[in-house]
Enzyme design. Sequence first.
Site, PDB file in Angstrom:
ATOM      1  N   ASP A  87     -34.490  55.135  33.291  1.00  0.00           N
ATOM      2  CA  ASP A  87     -35.201  54.014  32.686  1.00  0.00           C
ATOM      3  C   ASP A  87     -35.833  53.150  33.772  1.00  0.00           C
ATOM      4  OD1 ASP A  87     -36.130  52.291  30.699  1.00  0.00           O
ATOM      5  OD2 ASP A  87     -34.335  51.047  30.780  1.00  0.00           O
ATOM      6  N   SER A 106     -29.184  48.494  36.063  1.00  0.00           N
ATOM      7  CA  SER A 106     -28.178  49.015  35.144  1.00  0.00           C
ATOM      8  C   SER A 106     -26.830  49.016  35.856  1.00  0.00           C
ATOM      9  CB  SER A 106     -28.581  50.416  34.658  1.00  0.00           C
ATOM     10  OG  SER A 106     -27.716  50.860  33.630  1.00  0.00           O
ATOM     11  N   THR A 107     -26.172  50.140  35.961  1.00  0.00           N
ATOM     12  CA  THR A 107     -24.849  50.202  36.581  1.00  0.00           C
ATOM     13  C   THR A 107     -24.899  49.691  38.016  1.00  0.00           C
ATOM     14  OG1 THR A 107     -24.409  52.164  35.243  1.00  0.00           O
ATOM     15  CG2 THR A 107     -22.888  51.713  37.051  1.00  0.00           C
ATOM     16  N   MET A 151     -27.830  54.245  36.485  1.00  0.00           N
ATOM     17  CA  MET A 151     -27.801  55.654  36.118  1.00  0.00           C
ATOM     18  C   MET A 151     -28.968  55.969  35.187  1.00  0.00           C
ATOM     19  SD  MET A 151     -24.619  57.729  34.420  1.00  0.00           S
ATOM     20  CE  MET A 151     -23.635  57.434  35.889  1.00  0.00           C
ATOM     21  N   HIS A 207     -29.009  46.339  31.897  1.00  0.00           N
ATOM     22  CA  HIS A 207     -28.252  47.049  30.871  1.00  0.00           C
ATOM     23  C   HIS A 207     -26.805  46.579  30.907  1.00  0.00           C
ATOM     24  CE1 HIS A 207     -31.240  50.614  31.493  1.00  0.00           C
ATOM     25  NE2 HIS A 207     -31.765  49.668  30.729  1.00  0.00           N
TER      26      HIS A 207
END
Length: 350
Positions: A289, A166-167, A286, A193
Amino acid sequence: MIRVLLVEDSATMRYHLRESLAEDPELQIVGEAADGDQAVELVGRLRPDVVTMDMMLPTMSGLVATEHIMAEHPTPILVVSSADRQELFSTYNALAAGAVDVLEKPRGDDTDVDWGRRLRSAVRLVSRIRVITHPRARLDGRLATPDLPPVRSSGDILRLVAIGASTGGPRALTDLLRSLPLGFRPPVLCVQHIAASEPFAVAFSDWLAGQTGRDVSYARDWTPVESIGGRVVLAPPDRHLQVRDGVLRLSDAPPRHSCRPSVDVLFESVAAEFGPAAAGCLLTGMGRDGAEGLLRMRSGGAVTFAQNEASCVVYGMPKEAALLGAAAHVLPPALIAARLAELQPAGSRP
């Protein structure tokens, strides 16, 4: 108060940014820059909590300004960019250089209705992230490689690798995929993401292919897994990616952990389909997930990895996996790649 520096060469767009942020009394604009040189200077002098960064700037591009800021005064950067193809590639380069997230500029259509709310939400989110010094300076191979014991596998042939990020993921994915040997044959399925519109997400596959020299594409429904050996296959925008009965399946099922695509959905399907013949990797991001899905993979005999805290832009998802005992190995991305290479059948190694 969250102190924000606006970096944008268009006076009209700066006004729009200013007016949108003014609706939140806890967001304080401490300065504005119309070019990259001024942005770097103001970050050093004002030390804002967040920078909103345009990519196409005079004197110094937004990408170069991002690199300077992350090397000299690490600050959470939200890229506010258009969906122009050239600008999209600069945006992903900025994310790889340490920028935290991206928000598309207003399009001038119905999607602009809640743009100000999305901007305020993104600034608040980015402000909470603890950034590190320029990742390219720390993670480009100049760190000493520790002498690690071999990965212990179940003895099954590695048939598939599943990755979630993600991030901070664009940089982590680049480091991992670049470090895999060219002859690495197991297919790599990935959920990244992308908190932006479809044009941003669609361009990501081309950018990642260019950065890594690998065959990268978005998943297509009903593709047989056996046909994608040696390729990197991404979950498409706003679709879950699963493996079922030997084929890739895409789904519009509800989000998991507010995410679609969800890392958990991919990992759980891989655990059920491949068991000990798979490897799972959970990278920077973050939230949580992927943590439970990675645990499911480990419980099924798969070899599991989580990115270590020192190399993460956000130590959220990997931390949750470590707390659950889901990760057998906690390493930076390049070393995860080295361990994955060890899991290939001996005859398929370069």
